[in-house]
Structure formats: structure tokens, C-alpha cells
Write a protein that holds these residues in place. Sequence first.
Motif, PDB file in Angstrom:
ATOM      1  N   UNK A  59       0.849  -1.121   0.425  1.00  0.00           N
ATOM      2  CA  UNK A  59      -0.002  -0.342  -0.453  1.00  0.00           C
ATOM      3  C   UNK A  59       1.067   1.894  -0.011  1.00  0.00           C
ATOM      4  N   UNK A  60       1.529   1.266   0.765  1.00  0.00           N
ATOM      5  CA  UNK A  60       2.513   2.829   1.009  1.00  0.00           C
ATOM      6  C   UNK A  60       3.423   3.247  -0.075  1.00  0.00           C
ATOM      7  N   UNK A  61       4.027   1.831  -1.187  1.00  0.00           N
ATOM      8  CA  UNK A  61       4.628   2.033  -2.370  1.00  0.00           C
ATOM      9  C   UNK A  61       3.777   1.948  -3.312  1.00  0.00           C
ATOM     10  N   UNK A  62       2.004   1.417  -3.107  1.00  0.00           N
ATOM     11  CA  UNK A  62       1.311   1.041  -4.447  1.00  0.00           C
ATOM     12  C   UNK A  62       1.987   0.905  -5.129  1.00  0.00           C
ATOM     13  N   UNK A  63       1.962  -0.058  -5.156  1.00  0.00           N
ATOM     14  CA  UNK A  63       1.264  -1.417  -5.576  1.00  0.00           C
ATOM     15  C   UNK A  63       0.848  -3.323  -5.539  1.00  0.00           C
TER      16      UNK A  63
END
Length: 174
Positions: A73-77
Motif C-alpha cells: 500500500x505504501x509503495x502503491x503496488x
Amino acid sequence: MITDLVQIQRLGEKKLKENELFRRHMKAHYFPERQFRHVAEEIEDKIDCRACANCCKVAETNISERDVEKLARFLRITPKQFIAEYTTMSVQEEEEEELILRRTDAGCIFLDGNDCSIYEARPDTCSNFPHLIRGAGSIQSRMWQMIDRATYCPIVYNSLEKYKEIVGFKAPKS
Ligand code: SF4
Ligand code: SF4
């Protein structure tokens, strides 16, 4: 208090056997937990982990499913992409394979100089490291991990030395 990493490694390795005996001593006796946590807190307060970052350089980082979801989620992957790009399996002696963060020659893949590039979303094990103040179970039950950690983590090395004083543990003469 010793903070020099070269000295910590030398002394931690020299005391591997002594610390194993101390672990057994801790396991065989009952000691109130609070005093150990208090000592580790005092030592942690005096050490600048951002200047050290040695655990990120030398230790493998186990990650849980929850960490994977949080980091993806944090890295948007997607979690699948995260696993493919940033993780690998660790096979430790006599232990099952475990998912760990990938490593480079400098240490953890997310280590940038001495900083963690995913600090806000770092795995739980990193937030709780070195697991003397925070962690599952009693300190006594986590002692087996501390013998190795005392060879690279100043918080652990100095805490163990103080614990020995508190409980009156004397290393047998060799
Ligand atoms: S995720 Fe961050 S805190 Fe954890 S080992 Fe890697 S660089 Fe260090
Ligand atoms: S937890 Fe220990 S090894 Fe990691 S940065 Fe702090 S003092 Fe260094």
C-alpha cells in the motif's frame, strides 16, 4: 557503555559462550521482567540508532503477510509485485523457509545511507527491534536471539552486561 561497532562485534563474539550460559541461567530462574525492560529503555535512550543502523546492515528482516500488505500500500503496488521485487526466502539452519526483505551488499534493500526509505511503513520487526523492550513473549523467552544480536547491536550488548550485574551472574572461569 560501549557503542563502537568494532568493539561490540569483538566482545559479543568473545562472549558467545558466556552469553549462552547466561541465557540458560535466565531460563532456569524467575526474575521480574520490569527491571530488564527499564535497563534496555535507559540504554536505548542513550544510543542514536540513526547513526548506527547496524541491524539494517547485518541482519535479515523477516516479514509477515501484514507487513507485505502495509508496504505494498505504501509503495502503491500490489502485494504480488512487492513480493516479487522486494522479498526473497531465507533458509536458516533447522528452520523453515521464511519470507525476508531482499538485501544488497550494503544491507536491507530499503536502507538508504543510514536511513530507512520506508520508515513510516517499516515491518513490525524493525519497529520492535532489538526486541528487548517490545516483542512477543517474555524477555527470557527471547534471550536465544540476543546472543547473536549482542555481536552487532550496542543496545543488546550493553543491556546483557547490565542484566548480568542485576542478577549477579558471574561467567565461569575458563
Ligand atoms: S526496512 Fe528499514 S528499518 Fe527495516 S531493516 Fe530495512 S532499512 Fe532497516
Ligand atoms: S537497534 Fe541496535 S543495531 Fe539497530 S540501529 Fe539501534 S543500536 Fe544499532
